[in-house]
Design a protein around this motif. Structure first.
Motif, short mmCIF file in Angstrom:
data_model
loop_
_atom_site.label_atom_id
_atom_site.label_comp_id
_atom_site.label_asym_id
_atom_site.label_seq_id
_atom_site.Cartn_x
_atom_site.Cartn_y
_atom_site.Cartn_z
N ILE A 96 1.51 118.52 85.24
CA ILE A 96 2.05 118.03 84.02
C ILE A 96 1.47 116.70 83.60
O ILE A 96 1.30 115.83 84.42
N THR A 97 0.83 116.72 82.45
CA THR A 97 0.18 115.52 81.95
C THR A 97 0.79 114.64 80.97
O THR A 97 0.70 113.18 80.91
N GLU A 98 1.78 115.09 80.26
CA GLU A 98 2.45 114.54 79.41
C GLU A 98 3.85 113.93 79.93
O GLU A 98 4.20 114.41 81.05
N THR A 99 4.30 112.78 79.49
CA THR A 99 5.60 112.24 79.68
C THR A 99 6.72 112.92 79.64
O THR A 99 6.82 113.54 78.37
N ILE A 100 7.63 113.32 80.40
CA ILE A 100 8.62 114.39 80.28
C ILE A 100 10.02 113.38 80.42
O ILE A 100 10.24 112.65 81.22
N LYS A 101 10.81 113.83 79.34
CA LYS A 101 12.14 113.29 79.25
C LYS A 101 13.26 114.20 79.77
O LYS A 101 13.27 115.18 79.09
N ARG A 102 14.24 114.02 80.26
CA ARG A 102 15.43 114.67 80.50
C ARG A 102 16.22 114.32 79.34
O ARG A 102 16.81 113.09 79.34
N VAL A 103 16.92 115.08 78.35
CA VAL A 103 17.52 115.01 77.21
C VAL A 103 18.93 115.74 77.25
O VAL A 103 18.82 116.66 77.41
N ARG A 104 20.06 115.07 76.72
CA ARG A 104 21.40 115.48 76.64
C ARG A 104 21.93 114.98 75.42
O ARG A 104 21.94 113.85 75.29
N GLN A 105 22.39 116.15 74.42
CA GLN A 105 22.81 115.69 73.11
C GLN A 105 21.82 114.62 72.42
O GLN A 105 22.57 113.72 72.00
N ASP A 106 20.89 114.94 72.32
CA ASP A 106 19.83 114.51 71.63
C ASP A 106 19.50 112.99 72.27
O ASP A 106 18.90 111.97 71.43
N MET A 107 20.13 112.36 73.39
CA MET A 107 19.87 111.21 73.85
C MET A 107 19.07 111.32 75.20
O MET A 107 19.23 112.17 76.11
N VAL A 108 18.03 110.26 75.50
CA VAL A 108 17.32 110.46 76.58
C VAL A 108 18.22 109.83 77.87
O VAL A 108 18.64 108.68 77.72
N GLU A 109 18.11 110.71 78.77
CA GLU A 109 18.88 110.29 80.05
C GLU A 109 18.27 109.61 81.16
O GLU A 109 18.39 108.72 81.76
N ALA A 110 16.81 110.27 81.21
CA ALA A 110 15.85 109.99 82.08
C ALA A 110 14.50 110.10 81.93
O ALA A 110 14.30 111.17 81.20
N THR A 111 13.32 109.24 82.42
CA THR A 111 12.08 109.75 82.38
C THR A 111 11.74 110.42 83.65
O THR A 111 11.81 109.59 84.82
N LEU A 112 11.18 111.71 83.79
CA LEU A 112 11.05 112.25 84.92
C LEU A 112 9.62 111.91 85.36
O LEU A 112 8.68 111.53 84.78
N ASP A 113 9.29 111.72 86.75
CA ASP A 113 8.24 111.62 87.62
C ASP A 113 7.27 112.50 87.46
O ASP A 113 7.33 113.61 87.96
N ARG A 114 6.33 112.51 86.52
CA ARG A 114 5.42 113.81 86.03
C ARG A 114 4.46 114.14 87.36
O ARG A 114 3.94 115.06 87.38
#
Length: 217
Positions: free
Chosen positions: A142-160
């Motif tokens: 994966i080259t893009e930054t990946i966010k974990r989102v719950r109910q339209d709010m960012v919970e965490a930025t994942l280690d790509r």
């Protein structure tokens, strides 16, 4: 078991049971022409040319079984190609195709019907990894930054650096999102082989345009 991909007896399962609703149009996308032949024919041809392949099983939509046989007829002289009725979901098509795989097969390769730009080198790399580890997939980091989102709010930025996009047939049911996940659920490790950017799955008209440009080169 013999060592090396050329020594293995390979069977290929190609799920082609979908009707391509996301692509649009009345004709399932696997029958659309990539160049001189259909996408499906181009995909299957890669495996008919492989010297270790002893059987290819294509799971087609029930209403298009005969059409699939006609499309593949010109290349069935190179390797045994069987067309079986696919199921309601992708995972059902894979299961039905597996029933037709010869019993003397060493390794089963499952490949998307609409990834026509796979190469012999990638096939051999994945088969070699599967021979060594028992199971393997091809994927791209994966080259893009990946966010974990719950109910339209960012919970965490994942280690790509730990995330890869797999180039395996995707499943629509709850059993598994792709074929490798089902192997993982059995507790078996799956080796990852770096895939090819060009090995695009044709899902949208833009994917088709991109594949045609790559195929023409």
């Amino acid at each position: 078991m013999p060592e090396g991909p050329k020594a293995q007896k390979l069977a290929v399962v190609i799920p082609a049971g979908g009707v391509g609703t996301r692509f649009g149009g009345r004709l399932p996308k696997q029958f659309i022409r990539l160049g001189r032949v259909s996408i499906l024919t181009e995909t299957v041809a890669h495996f008919t040319r492989h010297p270790a392949v002893i059987a290819i099983v294509v799971a087609a939509p029930e209403i298009h079984v005969e059409r699939t046989r006609r499309a593949l007829a010109p290349i069935t002289r190179r390797a045994p190609v069987m067309v079986v009725r696919g199921g309601g979901m992708r995972q059902d098509s894979v299961w039905l195709a597996l029933q037709a795989v010869p019993g003397n097969t060493d390794i089963i390769v499952v490949h998307d019907a609409v990834r026509p730009l796979i190469t012999r080198g990638l096939i051999d790399a994945v088969v070699g990894a599967a021979a060594e580890s028992g199971a393997a997939i091809c994927a791209l980091p994966i080259t893009e930054t990946i966010k974990r989102v719950r109910q339209d709010m960012v919970e965490a930025t994942l280690d790509r650096s730990e995330l890869w996009a797999v180039q395996t047939p995707q499943r629509d049911g709850v059993v598994g999102t792709d074929d490798a996940m089902l192997v993982e659920r059995l507790g078996h490790q799956v080796r990852v082989v770096r895939g090819l950017v060009e090995n695009v799955k044709i899902t949208t008209p833009e994917d088709l345009r991109r594949a045609r440009r790559a195929w023409a080169r």
